[in-house]
Write a protein that holds these residues in place. Structure first.
Motif, PDB file in Angstrom:
ATOM      1  N   CYS A 216       0.845  -1.206   0.000  1.00 18.40           N
ATOM      2  CA  CYS A 216       0.000   0.000   0.000  1.00 18.40           C
ATOM      3  C   CYS A 216       0.881   1.257   0.000  1.00 18.40           C
ATOM      4  CB  CYS A 216      -0.922   0.028   1.223  1.00 18.40           C
ATOM      5  SG  CYS A 216      -1.913   1.542   1.315  1.00 18.40           S
ATOM      6  N   GLN A 217       0.641   2.126  -0.971  1.00 22.22           N
ATOM      7  CA  GLN A 217       1.398   3.377  -1.076  1.00 22.22           C
ATOM      8  C   GLN A 217       0.509   4.595  -0.860  1.00 22.22           C
ATOM      9  OE1 GLN A 217       4.689   3.932  -1.632  1.00 22.22           O
ATOM     10  NE2 GLN A 217       5.003   1.743  -1.360  1.00 22.22           N
ATOM     11  N   GLY A 218      -0.734   4.374  -0.500  1.00 26.22           N
ATOM     12  CA  GLY A 218      -1.634   5.506  -0.280  1.00 26.22           C
ATOM     13  C   GLY A 218      -2.075   6.204  -1.546  1.00 26.22           C
ATOM     14  N   HIS A 219      -2.158   5.456  -2.652  1.00 23.09           N
ATOM     15  CA  HIS A 219      -2.652   6.072  -3.896  1.00 23.09           C
ATOM     16  C   HIS A 219      -4.077   6.606  -3.718  1.00 23.09           C
ATOM     17  CE1 HIS A 219       0.666   4.790  -6.532  1.00 23.09           C
ATOM     18  NE2 HIS A 219       0.665   3.655  -5.877  1.00 23.09           N
ATOM     19  N   GLY A 220      -4.861   5.919  -2.910  1.00 26.34           N
ATOM     20  CA  GLY A 220      -6.186   6.432  -2.563  1.00 26.34           C
ATOM     21  C   GLY A 220      -7.325   5.940  -3.434  1.00 26.34           C
ATOM     22  N   ASP A 221      -7.028   5.097  -4.393  1.00 29.80           N
ATOM     23  CA  ASP A 221      -8.083   4.636  -5.296  1.00 29.80           C
ATOM     24  C   ASP A 221      -9.143   3.802  -4.566  1.00 29.80           C
ATOM     25  OD1 ASP A 221      -7.020   5.179  -8.332  1.00 29.80           O
ATOM     26  OD2 ASP A 221      -5.385   4.868  -6.936  1.00 29.80           O
ATOM     27  N   CYS A 222      -8.708   3.048  -3.552  1.00 30.05           N
ATOM     28  CA  CYS A 222      -9.658   2.180  -2.839  1.00 30.05           C
ATOM     29  C   CYS A 222     -10.707   3.003  -2.086  1.00 30.05           C
ATOM     30  CB  CYS A 222      -8.923   1.243  -1.891  1.00 30.05           C
ATOM     31  SG  CYS A 222      -7.882   2.095  -0.701  1.00 30.05           S
TER      32      CYS A 222
END
Lengths: 417, 69
Positions: free
Chosen positions: B11-17
């Motif tokens: 998890c890289q915190g892209h935020g799509d989820c």
């Protein structure tokens, strides 16, 4: 080295490409999903959604270390990080940025973004017309970067923003030679890099504020466990800047163009703001601002059945993948009710745009403020949009708009916001 | 009971989820998926579709969902 299955010699920099974008994109997607270019020393263009995602995920096979576009391998003094590094080093910088540019952090910046949007619209609202790129779309992302996120003093904002605009956008002057134009852009970059370096040095001496600048100054470890050198910190700051300027400008101009040319949809959005978030995803897809970004093959391999040689550059054409008919029905039509599960406009895999939440917020604030303040918005020139391409980005050059004149609103831009 | 897993290492915190599964996933203080690093978490049946959507959109394939019987 022409691939026998590749019928099209694509040149991403072909000046006729922007005017034929839909046609070229559909031809690539239908006939030539792995296309060969002989331009810039040769590269491949990957077009289909599925293939782009597959390549973007395989960072061990397709590296970013050799640059985001052809011919960048040699220069180690002007890089963009984390774009031009691979995991695990890349992931450490990506995490630092994620904390400060991610969904949660960005949500707290809406008031600041709206204040800048209000101020920019004040600059032209009484006139009833504007050139929207120069008056707004080219400036909101810069104000965002320098003021909202870097907290540079308001007194410095104009200087550094004009330098940035010179570096990344301002079109060639009519009486300017190619050399003069290139020199002016380089001078813009020099001024920006100098400003940012001085700003980093200054902030290093000041008490921490807990912002993204402090996080970059604190840095991360290289893969060998030693601290990242100073110049990498500057590369990170430059990447965040370069990644967020013309790209956001393009989609902000696209959103304004859409509102000005689709009065029915504009009325729907104004009447029902709950439609806006979905419309934003569609505008990001349709006006995907990254034309293509590169990866370099680390071994002989294949993509979608096409041979790829070690050392070849693959340009992942995100903007073309966003028009893939395998994913989207009527891909060249803007349909604000379309459901988009994951937007390829921001790329894929570990290099997916860390600023995507900021971009979405800027588009939303812009749509809301245009709907609220510029009545009867329309295009001055109903002809084709004035778009040009660089190797990696789509750029919106000019967008003259007309509307019913409105009133200036009071707004306070606070220091350090 | 179905379960999901958010891989802390990915998890890289892209935020799509958070967009795909707003009723299931929330960002932690640093913007990463707040369920990352918690191992397998039980998934209420009414959230299965959201979890599957999030699994599809995670650019790091950090999210896994299993439905056992």
């Amino acid at each position: 080295m022409q691939n026998p299955n590749s019928a099209i010699d694509i040149d991403l920099d072909d000046p006729t490409f922007p005017g034929r974008f839909d046609e070229v994109a559909q031809e690539l997607l239908a006939k030539c999903p792995v296309a060969d270019s002989t331009a810039l020393g040769g590269y491949k263009v990957i077009s289909r959604d599925e293939d782009i995602r597959a390549v973007a995920k395989e960072w061990q096979t397709f590296s970013n270390r050799f640059g985001y576009e052809p011919n960048r391998a040699g220069d180690d003094n002007a890089r963009l990080y984390p774009l031009e590094i691979d995991p695990p080093y890349q992931a450490r910088w990506r995490s630092v940025l994620g904390v400060h540019l991610g969904v949660r952090a960005v949500a707290t910046r809406e008031d600041s973004i709206r204040a800048h949007a209000t101020d920019l619209i004040n600059g032209f609202v009484e006139r009833g017309e504007c050139e929207f790129v120069d008056a707004y779309a080219a400036h909101l992302p810069g104000r965002m970067f320098f003021s909202t996120f870097l907290h540079v003093p308001l007194a410095d904002l104009e200087y550094v923003q004009i330098a940035t605009d010179d570096a990344v956008r301002v079109p060639k002057g009519e009486d300017e030679t190619d050399e003069q134009y290139a020199a002016r852009r380089q001078d813009g970059w020099n001024r920006v890099a100098e400003y940012l370096e001085n700003y980093l040095r200054k902030r290093e001496q000041e008490p921490p504020r807990g912002d993204v600048v402090d996080a970059i100054l604190q840095g991360v470890e290289l893969d060998d466990g030693t601290p990242a050198p100073w110049k990498h910190k500057l590369f990170v700051l430059l990447d965040v800047l370069a990644g967020g300027m013309t790209t956001t400008t393009f989609v902000l101009a696209g959103a304004a163009h859409f509102l000005a040319s689709h009065p029915e949809e504009r009325r729907r959005l104004a009447a029902d703001p709950s439609l806006v978030p979905n419309a934003i995803e569609e505008l990001l897809r349709y006006y995907a601002s990254i034309l293509a970004l590169g990866r370099t093959a680390m071994e002989d391999t294949e993509v979608a059945g096409h041979e790829v040689k070690k050392g070849e550059m693959l340009m992942l054409a995100y903007s073309v993948g966003c028009r893939d008919p395998r994913i989207y029905e009527n891909p060249d039509k803007i349909d604000i009710d379309r459901s988009i599960s994951s937007n390829l406009a921001f790329g894929w895999g570990s290099h997916r745009c860390p600023g995507n939440s900021i971009a979405r917020l800027q588009v939303r604030v812009t749509i809301e403020e245009l709907l609220r303040r510029l009545d009867d918005l329309e295009l001055v020139d109903p002809g084709p949009p004035q778009i040009s391409h660089s190797t990696v980005t789509r750029n919106w050059d000019t967008l003259p708009l007309r509307f019913t004149p409105g009133k200036i609103e009071s707004v306070e831009l606070s220091e350090g916001r | 009971m179905a379960k999901f897993f958010v891989d802390e290492a990915l998890c890289q915190g892209h935020g799509d989820c958070f967009r795909a599964a707003p009723k299931l996933f929330t960002p932690d203080e640093d913007g990463f998926n707040s369920d990352s690093g918690k191992g397998w978490v039980e998934l209420p049946p009414e959230r299965l579709a959201e979890a599957r959507a999030a699994e599809d959109v995670c650019p790091e394939t950090a999210i896994r969902v299993i439905e056992d019987d």
